[in-house]
Design an enzyme around this catalytic site. Structure first.
Site, PDB file in Angstrom:
ATOM      1  N   LYS A 101      10.744   3.097   1.825  1.00  0.00           N
ATOM      2  CA  LYS A 101      10.652   4.558   1.844  1.00  0.00           C
ATOM      3  C   LYS A 101      11.851   5.195   2.549  1.00  0.00           C
ATOM      4  CE  LYS A 101       6.585   4.160  -0.076  1.00  0.00           C
ATOM      5  NZ  LYS A 101       6.433   2.709  -0.259  1.00  0.00           N
ATOM      6  N   TYR A 125      -6.772  -1.656  -4.445  1.00  0.00           N
ATOM      7  CA  TYR A 125      -5.667  -1.338  -3.536  1.00  0.00           C
ATOM      8  C   TYR A 125      -6.020  -1.749  -2.112  1.00  0.00           C
ATOM      9  CZ  TYR A 125      -2.370   1.412  -0.791  1.00  0.00           C
ATOM     10  OH  TYR A 125      -1.420   1.803   0.106  1.00  0.00           O
ATOM     11  N   TYR A 134       1.405  -4.391  -0.150  1.00  0.00           N
ATOM     12  CA  TYR A 134       2.476  -4.252  -1.137  1.00  0.00           C
ATOM     13  C   TYR A 134       3.228  -5.563  -1.370  1.00  0.00           C
ATOM     14  CZ  TYR A 134       1.683   0.759  -0.819  1.00  0.00           C
ATOM     15  OH  TYR A 134       1.107   1.997  -0.866  1.00  0.00           O
TER      16      TYR A 134
END
Length: 335
Positions: free
Chosen positions: A49, A263, A289
């Site tokens: 990010k 998730y 992730y």
């Protein structure tokens, strides 16, 4: 792709390294595996990010913003890094945290949640799964405006066209590094979540006329929906950069069989991948992730889709702080 005309803050002084992983490669008995160490990017504990925020925060500052507002899951790496960027720039930061798994938020949790408090988020609003997150952020933005501030809203993951420019730039960085080192890549594998990283890489490789297959391992969405979303986002990146947006649909490839039950919910394949990277190369992955993306990489090797003699690059998008919120998943004994 000329990105120099876009305002950009630089939070990392040099390109992140590409490292060969000989012990992992030998353990898997397949291709030579390399890793792009974007876990070493700047800001608090790094991660992908940061590249997106270089463009988004620069745009916010250019517009006179004094408060950043963003959203993510309760252990969001994106929220951690947006908050770190806000601290570095001396502006406020408000977080909208989505409890995607019921009961998963705890005020006293470790991992990124601890860092939200340590870094001093100006506010944290916890909302249930399925909430209109854009609407929830707009409510926070209106409170900032009412108090005389100037908010700038950043979508989850920083994954709009401007944010994804960060990974178009990363694609160019990878191509430059591999050219300089003589490393001819046969495949690239990355996590595919909110989509800015995956879409930015697709756009950047396409703009650089690179014919390197790229596979995104979904950590949440179903394959067809994810591919459609990313195709549109990658086209938007190209158009924002002033290039034709007619990206071939086949450039966007997503695998969704490593999501597991949902998730952030652990899988044995994810746990094995985390332990493999840690115990062969000393590299930390996260359960949400990179652990699932690495599980996809391992699965593709074992299924013969990535063969001996090939050179494969795994894009490590960071996230290690979240590891400490999932000790049972990381240390589980798997057969």
């Amino acid at each position: 792709m000329d990105l120099a005309r876009f305002p950009r803050r630089r939070y990392t002084e040099a390109p992140t390294p590409i490292e060969h992983l000989p012990r992992l490669s030998a353990a898997l008995g397949g291709p030579d595996v390399y890793v792009k160490r974007d876990d070493l990017l700047g800001l608090a504990s790094g991660g992908n990010k940061t590249r997106k925020l270089e463009f988004l925060v620069a745009d916010a500052l250019a517009q006179g913003a004094d408060a950043l507002i963003t959203t993510g899951a309760v252990q969001s790496n994106h929220c951690r890094l947006t908050l770190a960027a806000a601290v570095k720039e001396g502006v406020a930061c408000h977080l909208v945290l989505e409890e995607r798994v019921p009961g998963s938020y705890s005020e006293d949790a470790s991992g990124n949640n601890l860092l939200y408090r340590l870094l001093g988020a100006d506010s944290m609003t916890v909302v249930p799964a399925g909430t209109d997150l854009a609407g929830a952020m707009e409510e926070v933005a209106e409170r900032v405006r009412s108090a005389g501030g100037t908010p700038y809203v950043i979508p989850g993951g920083g994954s709009n066209a401007r944010g994804a420019l960060g990974y178009a730039a990363c694609a160019a960085e990878i191509l430059g590094q591999t050219f300089d080192s003589g490393l001819a890549l046969d495949h690239v594998v990355c996590a595919s979540g909110s989509g800015g990283t995956h879409a930015g890489l697709v756009a950047g490789f396409h703009a650089g006329s690179a014919q390197i297959p790229l596979t995104g391992i979904s950590v949440r969405a179903e394959r067809t929906a994810q591919e459609e979303k990313l195709h549109a986002l990658a086209g938007g990146v190209l158009e924002l950069a002033g290039l034709p947006g007619d990206l071939p649909r086949e450039k966007v490839v997503v695998r969704d069989e490593y999501v597991g039950p949902g998730y952030s919910l652990p899988t044995d394949e994810m746990t094995e991948a985390i332990q493999l990277f840690a115990r062969t190369e000393g590299i930390l992955l996260d359960p949400v992730y990179t652990g699932k993306a690495a599980a996809g990489l391992v699965g593709m090797i074992r299924q013969g889709e990535l063969a001996a003699g090939e050179k494969v690059l795994f894009v490590h998008t960071g996230g290690a702080p979240a590891l400490y919120a999932y000790p049972d998943a990381a240390l589980k004994v798997v057969s």
